[in-house]
Design an enzyme around this catalytic site. Structure first.
Site, PDB file in Angstrom:
ATOM      1  N   CYS A   2       0.394 103.053 -84.489  1.00  0.00           N
ATOM      2  CA  CYS A   2      -0.751 103.010 -85.303  1.00  0.00           C
ATOM      3  C   CYS A   2       0.083 102.041 -86.423  1.00  0.00           C
ATOM      4  O   CYS A   2       1.530 102.721 -87.112  1.00  0.00           O
ATOM      5  CB  CYS A   2      -1.565 103.719 -85.632  1.00  0.00           C
ATOM      6  SG  CYS A   2      -2.541 104.423 -83.987  1.00  0.00           S
ATOM      7  N   GLU A 489      11.495  82.701 -67.875  1.00  0.00           N
ATOM      8  CA  GLU A 489      10.485  83.121 -68.798  1.00  0.00           C
ATOM      9  C   GLU A 489      11.170  82.516 -70.487  1.00  0.00           C
ATOM     10  O   GLU A 489      10.239  82.280 -70.910  1.00  0.00           O
ATOM     11  CB  GLU A 489       9.416  83.951 -69.201  1.00  0.00           C
ATOM     12  CG  GLU A 489       9.698  85.482 -69.409  1.00  0.00           C
ATOM     13  CD  GLU A 489       8.382  85.975 -68.896  1.00  0.00           C
ATOM     14  OE1 GLU A 489       7.040  85.492 -69.052  1.00  0.00           O
ATOM     15  OE2 GLU A 489       8.811  87.543 -68.257  1.00  0.00           O
ATOM     16  N   HIS A 505      20.865  84.622 -44.675  1.00  0.00           N
ATOM     17  CA  HIS A 505      19.478  83.704 -44.445  1.00  0.00           C
ATOM     18  C   HIS A 505      19.203  82.412 -44.316  1.00  0.00           C
ATOM     19  O   HIS A 505      17.800  82.073 -44.097  1.00  0.00           O
ATOM     20  CB  HIS A 505      18.542  85.407 -43.854  1.00  0.00           C
ATOM     21  CG  HIS A 505      18.212  86.176 -42.930  1.00  0.00           C
ATOM     22  ND1 HIS A 505      18.831  86.744 -41.444  1.00  0.00           N
ATOM     23  CD2 HIS A 505      18.287  87.610 -43.375  1.00  0.00           C
ATOM     24  CE1 HIS A 505      18.670  87.675 -40.776  1.00  0.00           C
ATOM     25  NE2 HIS A 505      18.972  88.465 -42.305  1.00  0.00           N
ATOM     26  N   LYS A 607       0.592  85.548 -73.203  1.00  0.00           N
ATOM     27  CA  LYS A 607       0.246  87.587 -73.602  1.00  0.00           C
ATOM     28  C   LYS A 607      -0.595  87.928 -72.857  1.00  0.00           C
ATOM     29  O   LYS A 607      -0.133  88.612 -72.030  1.00  0.00           O
ATOM     30  CB  LYS A 607       0.489  87.691 -75.086  1.00  0.00           C
ATOM     31  CG  LYS A 607       0.816  89.302 -75.116  1.00  0.00           C
ATOM     32  CD  LYS A 607       1.804  89.354 -74.612  1.00  0.00           C
ATOM     33  CE  LYS A 607       2.390  91.037 -74.172  1.00  0.00           C
ATOM     34  NZ  LYS A 607       3.852  91.258 -73.454  1.00  0.00           N
TER      35      LYS A 607
HETATM   36  C1  AGP Z   1       5.508  88.998 -68.256  1.00  0.00           C
HETATM   37  O1  AGP Z   1       6.885  88.833 -68.912  1.00  0.00           O
HETATM   38  C2  AGP Z   1       4.669  87.898 -68.361  1.00  0.00           C
HETATM   39  N1  AGP Z   1       4.290  87.589 -69.617  1.00  0.00           N
HETATM   40  C3  AGP Z   1       3.561  88.126 -67.493  1.00  0.00           C
HETATM   41  O2  AGP Z   1       4.156  87.467 -66.347  1.00  0.00           O
HETATM   42  C4  AGP Z   1       2.665  89.314 -67.372  1.00  0.00           C
HETATM   43  O3  AGP Z   1       3.471  89.920 -66.280  1.00  0.00           O
HETATM   44  C5  AGP Z   1       1.574  89.202 -66.523  1.00  0.00           C
HETATM   45  O4  AGP Z   1       0.860  87.695 -66.736  1.00  0.00           O
HETATM   46  C6  AGP Z   1       0.277  89.760 -66.105  1.00  0.00           C
HETATM   47  O5  AGP Z   1      -0.533  89.933 -67.494  1.00  0.00           O
HETATM   48  P1  AGP Z   1      -1.018  91.445 -67.787  1.00  0.00           P
HETATM   49  O6  AGP Z   1      -0.315  92.934 -67.469  1.00  0.00           O
HETATM   50  O7  AGP Z   1      -1.265  92.075 -69.190  1.00  0.00           O
HETATM   51  O8  AGP Z   1      -1.855  91.785 -66.695  1.00  0.00           O
END
Ligand code: AGP
Length: 612
Positions: A2, A489, A505, A607
């Site tokens: 916080c 990413e 494989h 995000k």
């Molecule tokens: C993680 O680096 C990514 N930005 C993405 O894969 C993320 O983990 C995924 O979208 C799931 O998000 P959440 O954990 O908020 O459900």
């Protein structure tokens, strides 16, 4: 995590505190509040939601101009993000206001004691117990606020930064620190308290970092620091050289690097209050133990990085509980017409708690009669609200789009739940020994971070690679997938994770001279797995691959096969992901930096993905 601000001085305290909270809003934005003292009483405003909502409230319903105030932006840990759970928390007699950052581990027993004495609670938070305990301590004749806070702090267990004011002392702010940060800003005829310097460096760059178990009395013209026994404490001043933006990142260049380095604390905070006498304690898990004893299958569903945490969970759950466990991509789960019933427990893992794919999977599973446990980092978000129970990770707000501390705390939380299940179902495993190993993981992540510098040089070395392969065995395979996802990413590079045994494989056709292959090596004492991955390393080296090997500090077998060697602390095979993922996170972040990309907000990403 916080945001906390305190002020005493000639300026408008409300303005100084609100401006300071705005600099700290990245630390938490579930709610915001401010308290000051007028006519012998505490007056305060607090509202759920972002700081702007509190500011609107203050426009309509202003506080009188005073010269002492405390303020708080909240990242909820106990109690959802609503007005009553917002800080500050006020004692029943209206004389004490408290704001808090951290987790009070023994708040339940303290709350029960206060309830028995007739105290009426207004919130679900752990913080409110401090307001009532302080009020009691101040009812002693001629009590001093700092003495009262010291005596209360001695009764608390856990991590806490507390900042308090009392209506009878309008020129005084008192703070206490254990584990969570608290810094003093030394001004001219004014002084400041804050979670970090970003809150006050526009006023002063001279600061004092409070030490462990210390209490500070702040007046406009004096600052007095003691330990919890009241003995004067040595303090050292320093000059803050950061600019405001850097300060919000605690001096790191990006939120992602800050969050990678917060991982030891995130792990410790996630375990806080959940281990007692080397057993797992999940007091707030809203599942009847009979339900946990009756389940005969677990299906984990998640997306992206959270899915990779689920893949690791599968190994731990099956090994420790012998309950069959599957892991499903949430975006696929409900479309494959899965067999579900009341004996199948669904675990939905999500940092944001708003990922639509995971939310729809959760809804579908419940419609089919299965119970859902959410593992989530965001209090009061949709997925936990629509689940039967939730275990929150306490990673604090994760600002960078690429998930790091949330991932590591998801993995820790699934370990905690798997061990709890094993306990409840009477496993023959040495649970205490396993719990001790899990308890050590925060310190082990610290060790990795202390030795991470060489990893940063690798990014420069491989920035022109057309592809980077990641391989691992057992829980190293999900780590390979996560390392590849981070590089994709953040650095927009082609990267792929494989189970090392799968190379022969087909994927081994990708190997040609110079191709970088990052290998996550299991503990040497896991001889069968270790032997197999050494063979895989030799297979890729025979075809000219450059091997970047992540291996335990004592593993001298793989040294000869490594073009680059990254050392991690020893730990049990199942727990290794908590340390082996960290170099991969740093590698990806540094690669993005070397390439000049936006580390915190990579292209095309969000995000929280709230569309299916
Ligand atoms: C993680 O680096 C990514 N930005 C993405 O894969 C993320 O983990 C995924 O979208 C799931 O998000 P959440 O954990 O908020 O459900």
């Amino acid at each position: 995590m916080c945001g906390i601000v305190g002020y005493v001085g000639p300026q408008s305290a409300t303005k100084v505190v609100i401006d300071g909270l705005r600099r700290l809003e990245y630390r938490g934005y579930d709610s915001a509040g401010i308290a000051t003292i007028q006519d012998g009483l505490i007056t305060f405003r607090k509202r759920a939601g972002k700081l702007g909502i509190l500011e609107s409230e203050l426009e309509q319903n202003p506080l009188l101009n005073t010269h002492t105030a405390i303020g708080h932006t909240r990242w909820a840990t106990h109690g959802g993000p609503n007005d009553s759970n917002a800080h500050p928390h006020i004692s029943a007699d209206g004389k004490v206001a408290v704001i808090h950052n951290g987790i009070i581990e023994n708040f339940t027993e303290l709350k029960n004691e206060l309830l028995k004495s007739g105290v009426d609670f207004q919130s679900e938070t752990d913080t409110e117990v401090v307001a009532h305990l302080l009020s009691e301590a101040m009812n002693v004749k001629d009590a001093e606020l700092a003495d009262a806070l010291r005596s209360v702090c001695k009764r608390l267990r856990g991590a806490f930064t507390l900042v308090v004011v009392h209506a009878d002392h309008p020129d005084l702010v008192v703070g206490a620190r254990r584990n969570s940060p608290l810094v003093v800003g030394l001004g001219t005829a004014e002084n400041f308290l804050a979670s970090d310097v970003a809150a006050f460096i526009e006023h002063t760059r001279t600061a004092i970092e409070l030490g462990q178990d210390q209490v500070v009395e702040l007046r406009a013209d004096s600052v007095h620091v003691t330990d919890f026994d009241g003995n004067a404490a040595q303090t050292s001043q320093y000059e803050v050289t950061w600019d405001i933006q850097a300060a919000e990142k605690s001096g790191y260049d990006t939120f992602m690097l800050k969050e990678i380095n917060e991982q030891p604390k995130a792990v410790a905070d996630t375990l806080l209050g959940r281990i007692r006498d080397n057993h797992i304690v999940l007091d707030d898990l809203k599942f009847d133990l009979d339900v946990l004893k009756s389940i005969d299958k677990i299906i984990i569903t998640a997306c992206g990085t959270a899915y990779h945490a689920g893949l690791i969970a599968k190994y731990a759950i099956e090994h420790w509980t012998r309950i069959p466990c599957e892991v499903e991509l949430a975006s696929e789960f409900r479309y494959r017409d899965p067999v579900l019933n009341e004996k199948i427990l669904i675990i939905a893992i999500s940092q944001s708690g708003e990922t639509m794919d995971t939310l729809m999977a959760t809804r579908y599973a419940r419609e089919q009669g299965s119970k859902v446990l959410a593992i989530c980092n965001t209090q009061g978000s949709t997925i936990p609200r629509e689940s039967d129970a939730v275990i929150y990770t306490h990673a604090g707000p994760e600002i960078a789009v690429a998930s790091t501390k949330a991932f590591i705390t998801q993995v820790i939380t699934v370990y905690v739940f798997a061990l709890f299940l094993a306990q409840v179902r009477g496993s023959s495993m040495d649970i205490e020994a396993l719990v001790r190993e899990v308890s050590d993981m925060s310190a082990k992540v610290d060790v990795v971070l202390d030795t991470i510098e060489p990893v940063k040089q690798l990014a420069e070395q491989f920035k022109d690679a057309s592809s980077v392969l990641f391989i691992g065995r057992h829980v190293g395979f999900p780590v390979a997938l996560e390392g590849a996802l981070k590089l994709k990413e953040l650095a927009y590079m082609h990267a792929e994770g494989f189970a090392a045994g799968e190379l022969k494989h087909g994927p081994i056709a990708l190997i040609e001279p110079g191709v970088p292959v990052i290998v996550i090596v299991p503990p040497a004492k896991d001889s069968v797995l270790h032997e197999k991955i050494v063979s895989n390393i030799q297979e890729v080296r025979a075809r000219g691959a450059k091997t970047i090997i992540v291996a335990e500090e004592n593993d001298d077998i793989v040294e000869q096969f490594a073009d680059y060697l990254i050392r991690i602390p020893q730990c049990p095979t199942l727990l290794q992901p908590v340390v082996s993922v960290v170099p991969l996170q740093v590698f990806a972040a540094e690669m993005a930096t070397v390439k000049g990309y936006d580390v915190d907000q990579p292209r095309n990403l969000a995000k929280s993905v709230t569309v299916e």
